[in-house]
Design a protein around this motif. Structure first.
Motif, mmCIF file in Angstrom:
data_model
loop_
_atom_site.group_PDB
_atom_site.id
_atom_site.type_symbol
_atom_site.label_atom_id
_atom_site.label_comp_id
_atom_site.label_asym_id
_atom_site.label_seq_id
_atom_site.Cartn_x
_atom_site.Cartn_y
_atom_site.Cartn_z
ATOM 1 N N PHE A 1 0.797 -1.033 0.135
ATOM 2 C CA PHE A 1 -0.023 -0.071 -0.064
ATOM 3 C C PHE A 1 1.011 1.267 0.101
ATOM 4 C CE2 PHE A 1 0.763 -1.398 4.216
ATOM 5 C CZ PHE A 1 0.917 -0.357 4.900
ATOM 6 N N ILE A 2 2.301 1.172 -0.089
ATOM 7 C CA ILE A 2 3.218 2.249 0.147
ATOM 8 C C ILE A 2 3.779 2.677 -1.485
ATOM 9 C CG2 ILE A 2 5.286 3.396 0.793
ATOM 10 C CD1 ILE A 2 4.952 1.341 3.403
ATOM 11 N N GLU A 3 3.354 3.703 -1.896
ATOM 12 C CA GLU A 3 3.871 4.041 -3.110
ATOM 13 C C GLU A 3 5.065 4.853 -3.052
ATOM 14 O OE1 GLU A 3 2.565 6.282 -7.283
ATOM 15 O OE2 GLU A 3 1.185 5.802 -6.018
#
Length: 90
Positions: A30-32
């Motif tokens: 979920f981390i970009e």
């Protein structure tokens, strides 16, 4: 579980920052991550310096600094003597 020594910490940090510098824009779960050019360059510099510190190539002990200072003082003295000889010979 093993203890995290400073060398292990810098090794892990270096690998992570080198990975960010090489991959660039990516999505990890979920981390970009999108660092841009300056962020990638900064990650590369931090990663390389962390890996060099972990391998011991970036550690400067007191003896190393004293040896370097003595060597540089000798080079400066030799250069000044050479310049003085050239100026007096002309």
């Amino acid at each position: 579980m093993t203890d995290l020594t400073p060398n292990n910490t810098f090794l892990i940090t270096g690998i992570i920052f080198i990975t960010i510098a090489v991959i660039g824009q990516s999505k990890l779960g979920f981390i970009e991550i999108n660092p841009g050019f300056f962020g990638r360059f900064l990650a590369l510099v931090i990663g390389i310096s962390s890996l060099l510190y972990a391998t011991g190539l970036l550690n400067f002990s007191g003896e190393t600094v004293d040896l370097l200072r003595t060597y540089l003082a000798g080079l400066i003295e030799q250069s000044i003597n050479s310049i003085n000889d050239l100026l007096q010979g002309s």
